[in-house]
Design an enzyme around this catalytic site. Structure first.
Site, PDB file in Angstrom:
ATOM      1  N   LYS A 204       0.845  -1.199   0.000  1.00 14.65           N
ATOM      2  CA  LYS A 204       0.000   0.000   0.000  1.00 14.65           C
ATOM      3  C   LYS A 204       0.886   1.258   0.000  1.00 14.65           C
ATOM      4  CE  LYS A 204      -3.597   2.178   2.783  1.00 14.65           C
ATOM      5  NZ  LYS A 204      -4.514   2.034   3.911  1.00 14.65           N
ATOM      6  N   GLU A 210      10.571  -4.716   4.422  1.00 18.65           N
ATOM      7  CA  GLU A 210      10.630  -6.120   3.996  1.00 18.65           C
ATOM      8  C   GLU A 210      10.305  -6.249   2.505  1.00 18.65           C
ATOM      9  OE1 GLU A 210       9.067  -4.956   6.636  1.00 18.65           O
ATOM     10  OE2 GLU A 210       9.192  -6.332   8.341  1.00 18.65           O
ATOM     11  N   GLY A 265      -4.918  -2.143   5.317  1.00 22.03           N
ATOM     12  CA  GLY A 265      -4.105  -3.279   4.862  1.00 22.03           C
ATOM     13  C   GLY A 265      -4.780  -4.624   5.106  1.00 22.03           C
ATOM     14  N   ARG A 266      -5.233  -4.843   6.337  1.00 17.61           N
ATOM     15  CA  ARG A 266      -5.801  -6.159   6.671  1.00 17.61           C
ATOM     16  C   ARG A 266      -7.218  -6.337   6.139  1.00 17.61           C
ATOM     17  NH1 ARG A 266      -4.701  -2.944  10.689  1.00 17.61           N
ATOM     18  NH2 ARG A 266      -6.284  -2.179  12.128  1.00 17.61           N
ATOM     19  N   GLU A 351      -4.750  -7.062  15.369  1.00 14.11           N
ATOM     20  CA  GLU A 351      -4.273  -5.749  14.934  1.00 14.11           C
ATOM     21  C   GLU A 351      -5.418  -4.729  14.975  1.00 14.11           C
ATOM     22  OE1 GLU A 351      -0.676  -5.363  12.080  1.00 14.11           O
ATOM     23  OE2 GLU A 351      -2.411  -4.837  10.874  1.00 14.11           O
ATOM     24  N   HIS A 382      -4.487 -33.875  18.250  1.00 17.07           N
ATOM     25  CA  HIS A 382      -3.343 -34.694  18.672  1.00 17.07           C
ATOM     26  C   HIS A 382      -2.216 -33.810  19.205  1.00 17.07           C
ATOM     27  CE1 HIS A 382      -5.067 -38.337  16.872  1.00 17.07           C
ATOM     28  NE2 HIS A 382      -5.673 -37.435  16.103  1.00 17.07           N
ATOM     29  N   LYS A 510       9.379  -0.714  13.485  1.00 14.73           N
ATOM     30  CA  LYS A 510       9.937  -0.135  12.256  1.00 14.73           C
ATOM     31  C   LYS A 510      10.968   0.940  12.595  1.00 14.73           C
ATOM     32  CE  LYS A 510       5.892  -0.946   9.314  1.00 14.73           C
ATOM     33  NZ  LYS A 510       4.866  -0.404   8.434  1.00 14.73           N
TER      34      LYS A 510
HETATM   35  C1  G6Q Z   1      -2.490  -3.992   8.071  1.00  3.77           C
HETATM   36  C2  G6Q Z   1      -1.274  -3.361   8.517  1.00  3.77           C
HETATM   37  C3  G6Q Z   1      -0.014  -4.029   8.025  1.00  3.77           C
HETATM   38  C4  G6Q Z   1       0.343  -3.695   6.576  1.00  3.77           C
HETATM   39  C5  G6Q Z   1       1.784  -4.139   6.313  1.00  3.77           C
HETATM   40  C6  G6Q Z   1       2.199  -3.922   4.880  1.00  3.77           C
HETATM   41  O1  G6Q Z   1      -3.593  -3.590   8.299  1.00  3.77           O
HETATM   42  O2  G6Q Z   1      -1.308  -2.024   8.221  1.00  3.77           O
HETATM   43  O3  G6Q Z   1      -0.058  -5.423   8.171  1.00  3.77           O
HETATM   44  O4  G6Q Z   1      -0.547  -4.314   5.702  1.00  3.77           O
HETATM   45  O5  G6Q Z   1       2.646  -3.461   7.196  1.00  3.77           O
HETATM   46  O6  G6Q Z   1       2.077  -2.583   4.527  1.00  3.77           O
HETATM   47  P1  G6Q Z   1       2.222  -2.125   3.043  1.00  3.77           P
HETATM   48  O7  G6Q Z   1       1.123  -2.732   2.247  1.00  3.77           O
HETATM   49  O8  G6Q Z   1       2.159  -0.633   3.069  1.00  3.77           O
HETATM   50  O9  G6Q Z   1       3.566  -2.636   2.562  1.00  3.77           O
END
Ligand code: G6Q
Length: 544
Positions: A204, A210, A265-266, A351, A382, A510
């Site tokens: 996003k 990463e 994001g989620r 989150e 199990h 971060k």
């Molecule tokens: C989700 C969070 C988080 C995010 C990641 C990746 O709701 O905000 O999990 O999706 O940190 O972020 P980017 O899509 O910006 O790389």
């Protein structure tokens, strides 16, 4: 003391709790043979059964009164109408617009035409890759897609792609790389041919360490194994809200799939972040996933609270978390295809609602999100079910299963479901002292050993579970199930008066990692941190 814990609806539930707590679930079933009819709901093919929860009619009325007191319906309307309910980031939370068919207005503009445009772009692109019309630099069709993203740009797409694996194409494999640990990228790339591999860089913000690091390494691998600079445009596409960062990376704006800041994001798997899903299962199936979610949205907005699946699932959670002190919640899918569903819900719930501050900045004095975890059945039986049956923790659990198998081989599916029903029944009933004694007597266990063994064989039961049975795990039902949980999380956030759409807790890591990285590059010993951190960093420097 917060106003919530002093409010009439909360106090009424608190007063009612001991009455329910002193009755074993077994007793509740004995007293009322209509519990299943009273405490289960059906929506399309999805059956939600909460009869094995410590509730009676009064409990449900009190929980509904709490929802009304917290003005749940008003908050639902505010979300659906595009108000900026994410108050700390001044944004709307409009994942529902990604699957809507009616106009949804953000800042005076209907966003649906833009949403549809991106869906069409995804359809054109995924169709062309899947049917081999779009080819790699050596004119061979693509055989592999690698999605590089993390968190919300990874967990949803991975979960859905795995859940719908049986709908996938035999000619196109979709891989996911999220971790900064180079092992994941290396292990993925070593099976692939750059000439037939397509990379989706999903971020996003397009600034996530990463993802950007993995994207650069993937690009390096591509160029080192036969690809040319000019071929990057054919083999790399991006999904982002940040066009300038995408272009800076070297991806043409034409190869960018857009989404918007009002998609969290989620909550983003319904947007272009779902491109790897469309690649894996085709756009028709992706549209069915959206349709399933849309139907759940409509149900959530229109069904009366007492017949509303997300509302009831959310309120049952509140009853467990806030009044029975359940601090952990297990997600137990009896469906191997849903093996990433617990991990996906872990992010969605923890989150979103793992917060300790109200919308207005007050410190909270009640529990919010539980720890969410789980594994598919029957594997979990199990492993950790011992603790569920005979441990000391209060664990609430959702059991999920399809009635129909996608692989009707032998007797497997009946055995699977027999275990599902047996476990929820056993959690509810337990096995009391006299039942255990009779069992041991019938096994002719000598008296002395019998007495010694007896306490170990008792199952207290009275463990609350909710069952979710659905006809078949097809794209539409999966869409409805995901939306069910999205809205459940929202319902709970409204009760707790928190903003489920921000995630400030993710930021600290971060910031800290950035400073430490520059210190790891220096040759001299670290000494600016606490003794433990200095010691760990220096041990790493000596042994790297
Ligand atoms: C989700 C969070 C988080 C995010 C990641 C990746 O709701 O905000 O999990 O999706 O940190 O972020 P980017 O899509 O910006 O790389």
């Amino acid at each position: 003391m917060s106003t919530l814990t002093q409010s009439p609806a909360w106090l009424a539930l608190q007063a009612h709790q001991p009455i329910m707590a002193q009755q074993h679930l077994r007793e509740l079933f004995k007293q009322d043979s209509h519990r299943f009819n009273k405490f289960s709901l059906l929506f399309n093919d999805i059956l939600l059964d909460y009869a094995k929860q410590p509730v009676n009619e009064k409990t449900i009325n009190l929980l509904l009164a709490l929802a009304r007191q917290q003005r749940l319906e008003n908050s639902m309307s505010r979300m659906f109408s595009g108000e900026k309910i994410n108050n700390t980031e001044h944004r709307a939370a409009l994942h529902i617009a990604l699957r809507a068919e009616h106009a949804v207005i953000v800042d005076g503009v209907d966003v649906i035409p833009e949403v549809k445009q991106v869906l069409q772009q995804m359809a054109r692109f995924s169709d062309a890759v899947r049917n081999g019309e779009k080819k790699g630099y050596s004119e061979k069709a693509f055989t592999d897609v690698v999605n590089i993203g993390i968190g919300g740009s990874d967990l949803g797409p991975v979960m859905v792609t795995e859940a719908l694996k049986s709908y996938g194409s035999p000619h196109l494999s979709v891989h996911f790389v999220s971790n900064i640990d180079g092992a994941q990228l290396s292990e993925t790339l070593k099976q692939l041919d750059p000439a037939t591999t397509l990379f989706i860089i999903a971020s996003k913000t397009f600034t996530t360490q990463e993802t950007i690091t993995n994207a650069h390494s993937a690009r390096h691998w591509f160029l080192a194994h036969g690809g040319k600079e000019k071929d990057i445009a054919i083999h790399f596409v991006a999904v982002s809200t940040n066009q300038s960062a995408v272009e800076k990376f070297g991806i043409d704006a034409e190869n960018m799939f857009q989404f918007w800041d009002w998609v969290g994001g989620r909550y983003s798997l319904w947007s272009a972040i779902g491109l790897p899903i469309a690649m894996a299962v085709g756009m028709d199936n992706f549209y069915s996933l959206l349709a399933g979610a849309r139907e759940m949205d409509q149900h959530f907005m229109t069904a009366p609270l007492e017949k509303n699946l997300p509302v009831m699932l959310g309120l049952i959670g509140i009853w467990q978390i806030n009044f029975f002190s359940a601090t952990t919640h297990a997600i137990l899918p009896y469906d191997q295809y849903l093996h990433r569903f617990p991990a996906y819900l872990q992010q969605l719930e923890m989150e979103s609602n793992g917060k300790r501050i109200t919308r207005d900045g007050e410190v909270i004095d009640y529990s919010t999100s539980p720890v969410v975890w789980g594994e598919p059945g029957t594997n979990g039986q199990h492993a950790f079910y011992q603790l569920l049956h005979q441990g000391t923790q209060t664990v609430s659990a959702d059991f999920l299963a399809p009635c129909q198998s996608q692989h009707p081989i032998g007797n497997h599916h009946r055995l699977l479901l027999a275990n599902f029903f047996a476990q929820t029944e056993a959690m509810m009933r337990g096995k009391n002292q006299s039942e255990v004694r009779n069992e041991l007597i019938s096994q002719k266990i000598p008296e002395a050993s019998l007495e010694a063994l007896l306490p170990h064989k008792i199952f207290p039961g009275n463990h609350p579970t909710t069952s979710i049975l659905f006809k078949k795990l097809d794209p539409k039902t999966l869409g409805s199930l995901i939306a069910l949980y999205e809205h459940k999380v929202f319902v709970q956030s409204v009760i707790w008066d928190i903003n489920p759409f921000d995630q400030w807790g993710v930021e600290l890591g971060k910031q800290l990692a950035g400073k430490i990285l520059s210190e790891l590059d220096q040759t001299e010993s670290a000494n600016s941190h606490d003794a433990s951190t200095n010691g760990l960093m220096n041990y790493f420097k000596e042994n790297q």
